[in-house]
Design a protein around this motif. Sequence first.
Motif, short mmCIF file in Angstrom:
data_model
loop_
_atom_site.label_atom_id
_atom_site.label_comp_id
_atom_site.label_asym_id
_atom_site.label_seq_id
_atom_site.Cartn_x
_atom_site.Cartn_y
_atom_site.Cartn_z
N PHE A 49 -15.10 -12.01 -4.08
CA PHE A 49 -16.23 -12.77 -4.59
C PHE A 49 -15.77 -14.01 -5.34
O PHE A 49 -14.67 -14.05 -5.87
CB PHE A 49 -17.06 -11.93 -5.55
N LYS A 70 -36.39 -23.94 -9.42
CA LYS A 70 -36.16 -22.61 -8.83
C LYS A 70 -36.65 -21.50 -9.75
O LYS A 70 -37.20 -20.51 -9.30
CB LYS A 70 -34.67 -22.42 -8.52
N HIS A 96 -39.68 -19.13 -7.87
CA HIS A 96 -39.13 -17.91 -7.27
C HIS A 96 -39.35 -16.80 -8.28
O HIS A 96 -38.54 -16.59 -9.18
CB HIS A 96 -37.64 -18.12 -6.99
N ARG A 115 -26.70 -12.11 -5.67
CA ARG A 115 -26.75 -13.48 -5.17
C ARG A 115 -27.18 -14.36 -6.32
O ARG A 115 -28.32 -14.26 -6.79
CB ARG A 115 -27.72 -13.57 -4.00
N ILE A 151 -28.55 -17.46 -7.93
CA ILE A 151 -29.34 -18.63 -7.55
C ILE A 151 -29.03 -19.74 -8.55
O ILE A 151 -29.39 -19.66 -9.72
CB ILE A 151 -30.84 -18.30 -7.53
N LEU A 157 -29.80 -24.07 0.53
CA LEU A 157 -29.80 -22.69 0.99
C LEU A 157 -28.44 -22.03 1.03
O LEU A 157 -28.30 -20.86 0.71
CB LEU A 157 -30.35 -22.66 2.42
N PHE A 158 -27.43 -22.79 1.46
CA PHE A 158 -26.13 -22.15 1.67
C PHE A 158 -25.21 -22.28 0.46
O PHE A 158 -24.05 -21.94 0.52
CB PHE A 158 -25.45 -22.74 2.91
N ALA A 161 -25.71 -20.83 -2.49
CA ALA A 161 -25.71 -19.68 -3.38
C ALA A 161 -24.36 -18.96 -3.28
O ALA A 161 -23.62 -19.15 -2.33
CB ALA A 161 -26.85 -18.73 -3.01
N LYS A 162 -24.05 -18.18 -4.31
CA LYS A 162 -22.80 -17.44 -4.30
C LYS A 162 -23.09 -15.97 -4.54
O LYS A 162 -23.99 -15.63 -5.28
CB LYS A 162 -21.89 -17.93 -5.45
N ARG A 163 -22.30 -15.11 -3.91
CA ARG A 163 -22.38 -13.70 -4.25
C ARG A 163 -21.31 -13.43 -5.29
O ARG A 163 -20.13 -13.74 -5.10
CB ARG A 163 -22.17 -12.84 -3.00
#
Lengths: 343, 199
Positions: A5, A92, A96, A305, A307, A312-313, A315-317
């Motif tokens: 990660f 966001k 959301h 995840r 935010i 869209l791409f 984001a990081k886990r």
Amino acid sequence: MSNKFTKGLLRKIPWHINDSEVTPEAVFKDRRNIVKALGLGAVGASMPSAAQADIFDLFSKDKEKKNFVTQPLAFTKDTNYANDEIVTPYNKVTTHNNFYEFGTSKKAPAQNSQEFQVEPWSLVIDGEVERPITLGYDDFTKLMELEQRTYRMRCVEAWSMVIPWLGFPLATLLKRAGVTSKGKYVAFETLHDPEQMPGQKNRFLGGGIHYPYVEGLTIAEAMNDLTFMAVGLYGKSLPPQNGAPIRLVVPWKYGFKSIKSVVRIRVTSQRPPTSWNQLAANEYGFYANVNPGVDHPRWSQASERRIAEGGLFSAKRIPTLPFNGYGDQVADLYRGLDLRKNF
Amino acid sequence: MRLTNKHLFLLKAFMHWAALVPIVYLVLAVMTDEAGGDPVQYIIHYTGIGALNTLLIMLCISPIAKRFKQGVLVQTRRLIGLYVFAYATLHLAAFISLDLLFEWSLFFTETVKRPYILVGMLAYLLLFALAITSLNSIKRNMGKRWQKLHNSVYVVALLVPLHFIWSVKSEIIEPSIYIALTALLLWARKDQLKRIFSR
Ligand code: HEM
């Protein structure tokens, strides 16, 4: 696995809200024209119902979206409890949301709550207290000293944000009311007003929850300094989708514990019922402490995840931390308790 | 009126349009923030429901063709079926890329550990098999086995609503409606299903 990660997200950037983040009206109108040009009206049956609603929305004659008006709030103290992790952008944080009173999809609360009335408001603190208190809308900001606290927020659905809240510790309020020796738990209740909250009126929109939404904490949890009553975020009063005018924020627990639009705080001697726990006790416990070691039956809680900024791409886990990273402040509350059983 | 090949052409053109416009809409909605500040779940739901709706429409074709004696309609099923597969592929791709962010080990453990994901996976693998065998040349080569394989579309029709109702937290009304619709469509061809499964 976890070492794959992205660690940290350590980059402090100054945030501020500028008007360009809000969709300008011209763009909004343009958008309608694009959709019209596609001849989307006839798509009908092949479209998901939520999308259909959007289209109908777009076709309904220039019903301009009215936005709830927030007020700037002053605060005296500013503490970052999120290790300088990147703060989730305002747009966001406010588009959301889980707030089933205004619909179950993530964008429904922002769409369906803009005409929500927060004034007048009345928040009652009663039960096992020496001096029951009733606070009105103005009291939250006039009687209480506001501070800013940047907390991580971890949703039980395995996504997370970092949010600068404005408010005051719940303990301040409870001390004013004076908890009696019988007070062992604190029960919270959201406003019940089906006229204003479509999810309470219509089971389909409300996702099958029994309203009003209720939550609870032990008295020790409630008195912990991290437990916060928020009245604003990003320097301004809360928009309805985030729980206006006043909500709970318990940063080491899954987000559903942080009950919104609170009208009652009742100190009790018995453990109070809590909404998600009533609905599915095997999935949502009373404590609901963030715990990477105990999965939700249908998804892993080991990572989340995050935010943050970007598309869209971007984001990081990242790995989920026990107590959402607040173990130093709260782990003591649970000494001797089996957190696998008491999840 | 009996539909002819010319009608069929127009009908297919319409079907392509009807299947593609929602995708254009999705892209626009995401680009313009109309899908919310963090549209990941929106995209997963949108494409999942899109696949299921398309599947149900496909299951309506032969009862309609029979009822109105419009044999050519049956020829639209491959096209619709491939769109079911296309939507399901977008759905799966969204889950892996946007939700799991390509954390493959998590994808594999989740597939094994979570029954609802496993059910979705089974449905997807069947759809995959149906899609690649939809080429005419392969169809001819497969002979009788082709029909046998393609009967598994009814298994997909059972698996997907199960996947749906299993995936929700508490909002069971919508998936329940889908289960009822699927049951109705399967009921409409109960004699045929009896024949298939008694063989
Ligand atoms: C490996 C295959 C699949 C995976 C990993 C997968 C994963 C998921 C996930 C993560 C959700 C959303 C859960 C949530 O956030 O609430 C979902 C919902 C759903 N999926 Fe799938 N899925 C798969 C295959 C399929 C297939 C083949 C179909 C249809 C043909 C399908 C249709 C749906 C539907 C209709 C929903 C519900 C959408 C909603 O709640 O609005 N899925 N799936």
